[in-house]
Motif scaffolding. Sequence first.
Motif, mmCIF file in Angstrom:
data_model
loop_
_atom_site.group_PDB
_atom_site.id
_atom_site.type_symbol
_atom_site.label_atom_id
_atom_site.label_comp_id
_atom_site.label_asym_id
_atom_site.label_seq_id
_atom_site.Cartn_x
_atom_site.Cartn_y
_atom_site.Cartn_z
ATOM 1 N N SER A 1 0.630 -1.205 -0.064
ATOM 2 C CA SER A 1 -0.367 -0.017 0.012
ATOM 3 C C SER A 1 0.470 1.013 -0.231
ATOM 4 N N PRO A 2 0.947 2.194 -1.023
ATOM 5 C CA PRO A 2 1.653 2.699 -1.368
ATOM 6 C C PRO A 2 0.972 4.537 -1.087
ATOM 7 N N THR A 3 1.811 5.275 -0.629
ATOM 8 C CA THR A 3 1.320 6.254 -0.433
ATOM 9 C C THR A 3 2.714 7.661 0.399
ATOM 10 N N GLU A 4 2.206 9.016 -0.375
ATOM 11 C CA GLU A 4 3.096 10.093 0.093
ATOM 12 C C GLU A 4 2.693 10.464 1.960
ATOM 13 N N GLN A 5 1.082 9.911 2.219
ATOM 14 C CA GLN A 5 0.848 11.088 3.445
ATOM 15 C C GLN A 5 1.272 9.235 4.763
ATOM 16 N N ASP A 6 2.283 9.905 5.804
ATOM 17 C CA ASP A 6 2.946 9.073 6.451
ATOM 18 C C ASP A 6 1.880 8.479 7.564
ATOM 19 N N ARG A 7 0.805 9.432 7.880
ATOM 20 C CA ARG A 7 -0.572 9.160 8.646
ATOM 21 C C ARG A 7 -0.544 7.919 8.596
ATOM 22 N N THR A 8 -0.944 7.688 6.921
ATOM 23 C CA THR A 8 -1.123 6.489 6.247
ATOM 24 C C THR A 8 -0.912 5.099 6.959
ATOM 25 N N ILE A 9 0.779 5.339 6.454
ATOM 26 C CA ILE A 9 1.170 3.925 6.939
ATOM 27 C C ILE A 9 1.573 3.748 8.207
ATOM 28 N N ILE A 10 1.372 4.703 9.584
ATOM 29 C CA ILE A 10 1.413 4.682 10.756
ATOM 30 C C ILE A 10 0.103 3.835 10.742
#
Length: 355
Positions: free
Chosen positions: A230-239
């Motif tokens: 799941s790629p994202t530029e939103q680091d909150r999404t990774i957390i």
Amino acid sequence: MTRDSNQTRRFSRRKFIAASGGLGVAGLAGCTQSNTGGGSTAESTDGSYGGSGDSTDDGSDGGSGSLSGDINIAGSSTVFPLATAMAERFQSQHEGVDVSLQSTGSGGGFANYFCSGQTDFNNASRPIQPEEEDQCANNDIEPVEVKVATDALTVIVNNDNDWIGEGLTVEQLRELWSAESQPETWADVNADWPDEPLELYGPSEASGTFDYFIEAILGEEGPSHRQDYSPTEQDRTIIQGVNGSEYAMGYLGFAYYSENQDTVQAVPVENDEGNYVEPSLDTALSGEYNPLSRPLFTYPKVSALQEDHIAEFARFWLENSTDRAIVADEVGYVPLSDEEQSTMLSRLEEAAGSN
């Protein structure tokens, strides 16, 4: 959303990172920007600070606020919180300066904004690439590489993960994230681990964090990065993704982990001496946390530095780059050494004096 210019909304740096989590964009001084990585907007911010963080150097006008003009910055989500902290402080002393910040990823910023002439700075969590230099040159843009801090790229897992033990080797990380091996379960990597599907979260291909992970873990001549994550530029999404599943893993910049240490756990990584080392400011500074400690940059363009308000902001950033209260305690990165700061300031002054 757009901030009413007659109202001031104040956030501490820690509250800001926790709330935005790298959602992508801060519209500072009344500007609203769209996040090209995630399509959402972030709240405008004006910083409110206490303690030693307030005793920072200001621009050459002595904080009189006589500077004015716009400054446009795009690029790395990793550098974003540091750039925001510096921009908020600078604007509090120079009310005529409007700083617009976008979190687009290092590569996305270079390709879509900086090298096409739309921004004055590009933040980056890895050095500019030859093809990006060529694109800039084709548009008569000359970038100046300025190191602003050191990061400890952090691998995170769910708090219920109790099978990794003392940590992961580089070889195990390579296998977990390789497009060639592409294991489907934890047990595919280690038979003692759960026979449960891997759930992987990380930055997108536009991110310098993505690029650095490939360089440090997969190797420039090694296997490619797997695409079934799941790629994202939103680091909150990774957390959030890692927090939400016992069998999840992700990687991101240390500052975002440091604001969420109760939510996820960092994985110690085996270094070149065979020791498992946890990411921290101290281990990144000492060099123990290798190969995942890395320099962070901003790239102003020479033509922009001919404008007083832009040159003063660049100087302000570097003058505060050794301030542990801002860079380390507030944002979560390793400050520059005095020697590094001197070198970067000399580079900046030479560029600012160019015609």
